[in-house]
Every structure is written in structure tokens, then in C-alpha cells.
Design a protein around this motif. Sequence first.
Motif, PDB file in Angstrom:
ATOM      1  N   LYS A   1      -7.111  -1.393  -2.235  1.00 15.30           N
ATOM      2  CA  LYS A   1      -7.917  -2.523  -1.757  1.00 15.30           C
ATOM      3  C   LYS A   1      -8.676  -3.158  -2.905  1.00 15.30           C
ATOM      4  O   LYS A   1      -8.759  -4.394  -3.016  1.00 15.30           O
ATOM      5  CB  LYS A   1      -8.879  -2.039  -0.671  1.00 15.30           C
TER       6      LYS A   1
ATOM      7  N   GLU B   1       0.656  -5.377   8.788  1.00 10.42           N
ATOM      8  CA  GLU B   1       0.516  -5.412  10.237  1.00 10.42           C
ATOM      9  C   GLU B   1       1.865  -5.367  10.953  1.00 10.42           C
ATOM     10  O   GLU B   1       1.972  -4.895  12.076  1.00 10.42           O
ATOM     11  CB  GLU B   1      -0.244  -6.673  10.648  1.00 10.42           C
TER      12      GLU B   1
ATOM     13  N   LYS C   1      -6.849   2.838   7.657  1.00 10.88           N
ATOM     14  CA  LYS C   1      -6.834   1.375   7.781  1.00 10.88           C
ATOM     15  C   LYS C   1      -7.692   0.740   6.688  1.00 10.88           C
ATOM     16  O   LYS C   1      -8.830   1.147   6.473  1.00 10.88           O
ATOM     17  CB  LYS C   1      -7.348   0.976   9.163  1.00 10.88           C
TER      18      LYS C   1
ATOM     19  N   SER D   1      -8.883  -3.155   5.048  1.00  9.63           N
ATOM     20  CA  SER D   1      -8.916  -4.604   5.256  1.00  9.63           C
ATOM     21  C   SER D   1      -8.417  -5.318   4.002  1.00  9.63           C
ATOM     22  O   SER D   1      -8.829  -4.998   2.881  1.00  9.63           O
ATOM     23  CB  SER D   1     -10.343  -5.061   5.583  1.00  9.63           C
TER      24      SER D   1
ATOM     25  N   LYS E   1      -6.888  -9.750   7.671  1.00  9.53           N
ATOM     26  CA  LYS E   1      -5.683  -8.956   7.645  1.00  9.53           C
ATOM     27  C   LYS E   1      -6.003  -7.496   7.288  1.00  9.53           C
ATOM     28  O   LYS E   1      -7.036  -7.230   6.684  1.00  9.53           O
ATOM     29  CB  LYS E   1      -4.688  -9.525   6.643  1.00  9.53           C
ATOM     30  N   TYR E   2      -5.092  -6.618   7.667  1.00 11.28           N
ATOM     31  CA  TYR E   2      -5.283  -5.204   7.321  1.00 11.28           C
ATOM     32  C   TYR E   2      -3.930  -4.552   7.044  1.00 11.28           C
ATOM     33  O   TYR E   2      -2.893  -5.007   7.519  1.00 11.28           O
ATOM     34  CB  TYR E   2      -5.994  -4.452   8.459  1.00 11.28           C
ATOM     35  N   TRP E   3      -4.015  -3.517   6.230  1.00 15.66           N
ATOM     36  CA  TRP E   3      -2.849  -2.680   5.953  1.00 15.66           C
ATOM     37  C   TRP E   3      -3.135  -1.260   6.423  1.00 15.66           C
ATOM     38  O   TRP E   3      -4.301  -0.865   6.561  1.00 15.66           O
ATOM     39  CB  TRP E   3      -2.520  -2.675   4.450  1.00 15.66           C
TER      40      TRP E   3
END
Length: 411
Positions: free
Chosen positions: A54, A84, A135, A137, A142-144
Motif C-alpha cells: 500500500k 476487487e 484487506k 485500501s 478501491k481495495y485489494w
Amino acid sequence: MRVSPYEQPRIWKYLLLAFAVVIASGSLLYTNYLVKNIAQSERTRAQVWAMSIKQLLSSDDNDSYTYPSAVRDSLTVPAIVVDEKEDIKFVKGLDSTKTYIPMVASPGIKITQKYDPEYFKKQLTSMKGQHAPIKISIFGKKYWLVYYKDSVLLTQLRVFPYIQLSVIAIFLLVAYTAFSSSRKSEQNQVWVGLAKETAHQLGTPISSLMAWIELMKEKFNAEKDPLIAEMENDVRRLEIVADRFSKIGSRPVLETHSVYDVVKDFVDYFRVRVSNKINFEVAGSPSLKAGLNIPLFDWVLENLLKNAVNAIEGPGSIKVSVFGSKTKNQVIIDVTDTGKGIPKRKFETVFRPGYTTRKRGWGLGLSLTKRMVENYHNGSIFVKDSELGKGTTFRIILKAVQQESLVEAEA
């Protein structure tokens, strides 16, 4: 409750088994404790790895890449990062040979490479089954998702205690079997030597008693005296007992005999030496024949009849039935008494050395009986049925010698 010397080794075996179970349980619990701690540590590292990704994606300063990159590259557990839509974005710690599939091309055509979808699908499914995703952000809304699985070290640690305990158990089993066999062999040699020496020592006084009986017959003209006849029977019985002991340790010779006649002869001898309150009955056909060693088979009958007499409290009856089966080529002997009976859970236990319900018993009679029937006469013996307060039936099954002469009877 008195514990016989034959029960004591069994109690020690149970105690040692319980101690082994405690050790094994302790080892498994401690290993599980270590596994949980390592698993928690790996999840922490996976979380730090996710945060480093991140940080790399959200930073525009090239100088700030150094530390997050180092953290990202230090992860030792296999991991996959998906968006996602579950499209793979990053991978870590997976088989590099499975990352792509080389495409064979003709000369002059560029070789293209792509990910192996089946490999990553299996890896992702495996990771989903092991741990919940982490998780992160990305770019605002959006998130991965970061999926990971246990490291090779943790996987091996989960399995290691079971392998270790299995190896130890196999080693102990082999060692115990070898030790028990050696110890049993030594004990058998001692008992065989003692039995043969006892038979040798009994030979002289028995011969003297036979001579004294003959002198009594001549001196008192008592050839038909019933008391002297019974004395002679008892001395002959002593000869048979001595002969039994002399044959211990050697393979007995089986000869063809009428099973009914052998049984009836022994019952006739036995009935006059117990209480007249007990009624004896022998039923069957003299045509049923089997291979018998009479001294040893008489010993079998003696143990069963003594056991039946001891089970009868007061008046009662003992019936010995001899019948056969044409279809199975067998001779069957049932010994039925009207004694106190045996609980069903004890049907197998009664044949073990040391089991007895008598205060002065050694618990060897039925154990020896089973050995003589199965090992020496190639037959079988078991408790056919029993009911508390009503009686018990022991069944002996022998191989018949003459199948055509068998008389069919109800079992």
C-alpha cells in the motif's frame, strides 16, 4: 479384590500405556502451541507486507521506495494479491516455474508468455481455505485483498509430531515384541524343565504304589474288591498326570479314537469323585471319531468338569453332548452345567491366564484348556452361551476323521 500374579503384568501394561498417552498428548499440545504462535507471527508479517505494498502504491517519492520495497521483499510466506474482481496483481513465494507458460513459436515469430491460470487458481483456493484475507485500501475507495498460506516450516511443524510419535511407537512396539518373545521363551524353558523333572520324580513312587496294590490283592485275595479297584484307578490317574507333565514342551501324537467313548470313560471316572448331588449325563454316538491325545484330552475334560462343578452351588446337573456335522466335517462337544453362569462380557476373559472367581484359584485351568484344544488338537473352544443363575455351555469343535460316519445333530 485380590489381584493374582498373572493380572499384575497386565495392570503395569495399562499404566505404561496411560503414561505413553500422557506424553504423546503433552507433545501434541506443546506443538500446537508453537504452531499457533508461529501462525500468528506469519500473519503479522503478511499484514506488514500488505501495508508495504500500500505504501509503495500510494507514494510518489522515489526515495521513499527503499524501505517499503525491502519490507515487501522480506516476506517468507507464499502470498497472492488480488483486486476487487479477484484479478491477480502481485505474487510472492510461489513456484517461479509455474508463473508463466512458454508458447512455442515458429522462426521469426516473437515468443509470448502468460500466467498459468490453473496453477494460480489452485494456489488461491488453497490460501482462501487456510486464512482470512488482509484487506488494504488502494486509491481511495478501491481495495485489494492479500491472501497467504502457511510457510513450508510451519507446514512441516504441524506434521512433525505425528511422524515423530509414529516412529517412536513403531520402535517401542518392535522392542517390546522382541523383549516379550525372549522373556516368554526363557519362561517356557524353565516351566518345561520343571514339568519334566516333576514327571521324573513322580515315576518312582507311582511304580511303588502299583506294586503295593498288587501285593494287597494277592495277600488279601481282593482281586474284585471295589475299594482296591478305585485305588488302582487313582494310581493309574497319577500315571496319566505324570505322563502329561513329561510331554510338556513336545508335540503330542494324535491317534484316532471314538470321541464319545473317551468322554464317557472320563466322566465315569470323574463322577464318583465329586458330590453325589450333581447328576452327570453323556449323550452322543460312538461312531464319531477324531484325532486325540487321550492324556491331554482327559485334562481338557477334567478342567471343564471341575469348572462346572465349582459353578454349581448345591444340587445340579452336568451334561456332555457329542455330535457332528457332515457339512463341516466336525465333531462337536458341548459341556453344559446348571451353575451360576458367566456374564457375556467375560466370555473371552475366562480363557485368559489369571482370571478366576475362586479365592484360592490361580486362573490357569481354562487357559491351559484353550491351549491344549487349539495348539495340540487343532480345534477350537469357546463359551457357546451362558445365562446368570441358569448355567453355561462350553463348546469344543474338533476335526472329524471319518466324515461318512458323522451323525447330524442340532447345534
